[in-house]
Design a protein around this motif. Structure first.
Motif, PDB file in Angstrom:
ATOM      1  N   MET A   1     -32.883 -43.156  49.280  1.00  0.00           N
ATOM      2  CA  MET A   1     -31.662 -42.379  49.167  1.00  0.00           C
ATOM      3  C   MET A   1     -30.804 -42.646  50.393  1.00  0.00           C
ATOM      4  O   MET A   1     -31.266 -42.529  51.508  1.00  0.00           O
ATOM      5  CB  MET A   1     -32.025 -40.897  49.090  1.00  0.00           C
ATOM      6  N   SER A   2     -29.574 -43.024  50.204  1.00  0.00           N
ATOM      7  CA  SER A   2     -28.703 -43.253  51.347  1.00  0.00           C
ATOM      8  C   SER A   2     -28.131 -41.920  51.813  1.00  0.00           C
ATOM      9  O   SER A   2     -28.099 -40.955  51.077  1.00  0.00           O
ATOM     10  CB  SER A   2     -27.575 -44.212  50.986  1.00  0.00           C
ATOM     11  N   ASN A   3     -27.678 -41.898  53.065  1.00  0.00           N
ATOM     12  CA  ASN A   3     -27.128 -40.673  53.625  1.00  0.00           C
ATOM     13  C   ASN A   3     -25.982 -40.137  52.788  1.00  0.00           C
ATOM     14  O   ASN A   3     -25.848 -38.932  52.607  1.00  0.00           O
ATOM     15  CB  ASN A   3     -26.643 -40.927  55.050  1.00  0.00           C
ATOM     16  N   SER A   4     -25.139 -41.017  52.271  1.00  0.00           N
ATOM     17  CA  SER A   4     -23.957 -40.563  51.533  1.00  0.00           C
ATOM     18  C   SER A   4     -24.330 -39.888  50.218  1.00  0.00           C
ATOM     19  O   SER A   4     -23.514 -39.185  49.647  1.00  0.00           O
ATOM     20  CB  SER A   4     -22.999 -41.722  51.286  1.00  0.00           C
ATOM     21  N   GLN A   5     -25.543 -40.098  49.744  1.00  0.00           N
ATOM     22  CA  GLN A   5     -25.976 -39.451  48.511  1.00  0.00           C
ATOM     23  C   GLN A   5     -26.638 -38.112  48.768  1.00  0.00           C
ATOM     24  O   GLN A   5     -26.861 -37.351  47.831  1.00  0.00           O
ATOM     25  CB  GLN A   5     -26.949 -40.353  47.752  1.00  0.00           C
ATOM     26  N   ALA A   6     -26.981 -37.810  50.017  1.00  0.00           N
ATOM     27  CA  ALA A   6     -27.712 -36.593  50.338  1.00  0.00           C
ATOM     28  C   ALA A   6     -26.753 -35.463  50.711  1.00  0.00           C
ATOM     29  O   ALA A   6     -25.771 -35.672  51.410  1.00  0.00           O
ATOM     30  CB  ALA A   6     -28.687 -36.856  51.479  1.00  0.00           C
ATOM     31  N   THR A   7     -27.077 -34.269  50.235  1.00  0.00           N
ATOM     32  CA  THR A   7     -26.308 -33.074  50.559  1.00  0.00           C
ATOM     33  C   THR A   7     -27.148 -32.185  51.460  1.00  0.00           C
ATOM     34  O   THR A   7     -28.308 -31.906  51.161  1.00  0.00           O
ATOM     35  CB  THR A   7     -25.933 -32.299  49.293  1.00  0.00           C
ATOM     36  N   ILE A   8     -26.547 -31.750  52.555  1.00  0.00           N
ATOM     37  CA  ILE A   8     -27.213 -30.847  53.488  1.00  0.00           C
ATOM     38  C   ILE A   8     -26.439 -29.539  53.514  1.00  0.00           C
ATOM     39  O   ILE A   8     -25.224 -29.525  53.699  1.00  0.00           O
ATOM     40  CB  ILE A   8     -27.289 -31.452  54.901  1.00  0.00           C
ATOM     41  N   LEU A   9     -27.159 -28.442  53.316  1.00  0.00           N
ATOM     42  CA  LEU A   9     -26.592 -27.103  53.422  1.00  0.00           C
ATOM     43  C   LEU A   9     -26.954 -26.556  54.793  1.00  0.00           C
ATOM     44  O   LEU A   9     -28.133 -26.469  55.135  1.00  0.00           O
ATOM     45  CB  LEU A   9     -27.153 -26.199  52.317  1.00  0.00           C
ATOM     46  N   VAL A  10     -25.949 -26.205  55.589  1.00  0.00           N
ATOM     47  CA  VAL A  10     -26.143 -25.623  56.916  1.00  0.00           C
ATOM     48  C   VAL A  10     -25.849 -24.134  56.816  1.00  0.00           C
ATOM     49  O   VAL A  10     -24.744 -23.737  56.441  1.00  0.00           O
ATOM     50  CB  VAL A  10     -25.204 -26.282  57.962  1.00  0.00           C
ATOM     51  N   ILE A  11     -26.867 -23.321  57.142  1.00  0.00           N
ATOM     52  CA  ILE A  11     -26.713 -21.864  57.109  1.00  0.00           C
ATOM     53  C   ILE A  11     -26.907 -21.352  58.527  1.00  0.00           C
ATOM     54  O   ILE A  11     -28.010 -21.406  59.075  1.00  0.00           O
ATOM     55  CB  ILE A  11     -27.744 -21.201  56.166  1.00  0.00           C
ATOM     56  N   ASP A  12     -25.827 -20.864  59.138  1.00  0.00           N
ATOM     57  CA  ASP A  12     -25.879 -20.358  60.508  1.00  0.00           C
ATOM     58  C   ASP A  12     -24.742 -19.366  60.680  1.00  0.00           C
ATOM     59  O   ASP A  12     -23.632 -19.604  60.189  1.00  0.00           O
ATOM     60  CB  ASP A  12     -25.753 -21.511  61.510  1.00  0.00           C
ATOM     61  N   ASP A  13     -25.010 -18.278  61.391  1.00  0.00           N
ATOM     62  CA  ASP A  13     -23.978 -17.258  61.576  1.00  0.00           C
ATOM     63  C   ASP A  13     -22.976 -17.621  62.663  1.00  0.00           C
ATOM     64  O   ASP A  13     -21.937 -16.978  62.778  1.00  0.00           O
ATOM     65  CB  ASP A  13     -24.614 -15.898  61.888  1.00  0.00           C
ATOM     66  N   GLN A  14     -23.234 -18.655  63.444  1.00  0.00           N
ATOM     67  CA  GLN A  14     -22.327 -19.051  64.514  1.00  0.00           C
ATOM     68  C   GLN A  14     -21.380 -20.148  64.028  1.00  0.00           C
ATOM     69  O   GLN A  14     -21.817 -21.266  63.722  1.00  0.00           O
ATOM     70  CB  GLN A  14     -23.112 -19.535  65.724  1.00  0.00           C
ATOM     71  N   PRO A  15     -20.077 -19.841  63.961  1.00  0.00           N
ATOM     72  CA  PRO A  15     -19.106 -20.828  63.466  1.00  0.00           C
ATOM     73  C   PRO A  15     -19.128 -22.135  64.250  1.00  0.00           C
ATOM     74  O   PRO A  15     -18.976 -23.212  63.666  1.00  0.00           O
ATOM     75  CB  PRO A  15     -17.750 -20.130  63.628  1.00  0.00           C
ATOM     76  N   GLY A  16     -19.321 -22.078  65.565  1.00  0.00           N
ATOM     77  CA  GLY A  16     -19.339 -23.299  66.366  1.00  0.00           C
ATOM     78  C   GLY A  16     -20.495 -24.215  66.006  1.00  0.00           C
ATOM     79  O   GLY A  16     -20.340 -25.437  65.970  1.00  0.00           O
ATOM     80  N   ILE A  17     -21.645 -23.644  65.726  1.00  0.00           N
ATOM     81  CA  ILE A  17     -22.811 -24.443  65.318  1.00  0.00           C
ATOM     82  C   ILE A  17     -22.545 -25.082  63.958  1.00  0.00           C
ATOM     83  O   ILE A  17     -22.814 -26.273  63.755  1.00  0.00           O
ATOM     84  CB  ILE A  17     -24.086 -23.576  65.260  1.00  0.00           C
ATOM     85  N   ARG A  18     -22.016 -24.290  63.016  1.00  0.00           N
ATOM     86  CA  ARG A  18     -21.703 -24.843  61.681  1.00  0.00           C
ATOM     87  C   ARG A  18     -20.714 -25.995  61.792  1.00  0.00           C
ATOM     88  O   ARG A  18     -20.902 -27.040  61.181  1.00  0.00           O
ATOM     89  CB  ARG A  18     -21.138 -23.757  60.761  1.00  0.00           C
ATOM     90  N   ARG A  19     -19.682 -25.802  62.593  1.00  0.00           N
ATOM     91  CA  ARG A  19     -18.646 -26.831  62.742  1.00  0.00           C
ATOM     92  C   ARG A  19     -19.229 -28.099  63.378  1.00  0.00           C
ATOM     93  O   ARG A  19     -19.000 -29.209  62.900  1.00  0.00           O
ATOM     94  CB  ARG A  19     -17.497 -26.268  63.588  1.00  0.00           C
ATOM     95  N   LEU A  20     -19.999 -27.946  64.448  1.00  0.00           N
ATOM     96  CA  LEU A  20     -20.572 -29.099  65.132  1.00  0.00           C
ATOM     97  C   LEU A  20     -21.557 -29.843  64.239  1.00  0.00           C
ATOM     98  O   LEU A  20     -21.496 -31.067  64.119  1.00  0.00           O
ATOM     99  CB  LEU A  20     -21.253 -28.659  66.425  1.00  0.00           C
TER     100      LEU A  20
END
Length: 134
Positions: A1-20
């Protein structure tokens, strides 16, 4: 599976962490979706069926362990990587018992995070920049 085919869900209450994390993971070729808390994360996971869920262990309202348990009840959660601070070994053990796949301790660098994601979805990473997050 190439990176472009993979979906990652980021769950974090800190907006800066989500953005980074979004910027770094998109630079690695992933499709990234974010959620600000456990409730939003569960809904997003059930909607998009991500390859990996990168979830903070400590969040207000529904914490990561509660969200993991609910995801498991919903037939999801096999792809959860928890993010936790040093010294939270009791929570790590509880998350392991609840079925988390892997975890990384904060602060962490992007190379370590990418290696953990790679191990969990078999993706091939390019040269990641070393950044500290946490």
């Amino acid at each position: 599976m190439s990176n472009s085919q993979a979906t990652i869900l980021v769950i974090d209450d800190q907006p800066g962490i989500r953005r980074l994390l979004t910027e770094v993971l998109q630079d690695e070729g992933y499709h990234v979706i974010t959620a600000a808390n456990g409730y939003e994360g569960i809904q997003a996971a059930l909607t998009v069926n991500p390859n990996v869920i990168l979830m903070d262990m400590k969040m207000p309202g529904m914490d990561g362990i509660e969200a993991l348990k609910e995801l498991k009840r919903q037939g999801q959660g096999d792809q959860v990587i928890m993010m936790t601070a040093y010294g939270e070994l009791d929570m790590v053990n509880e998350a392991k018992e609840a079925g988390m796949r892997d975890y990384i301790t904060k602060p962490f660098d992007i190379i370590s995070l990418c290696q953990i994601i790679q191990n969990n979805i078999g993706a091939n990473f390019g040269d990641a920049r070393r950044l500290m997050i946490g």
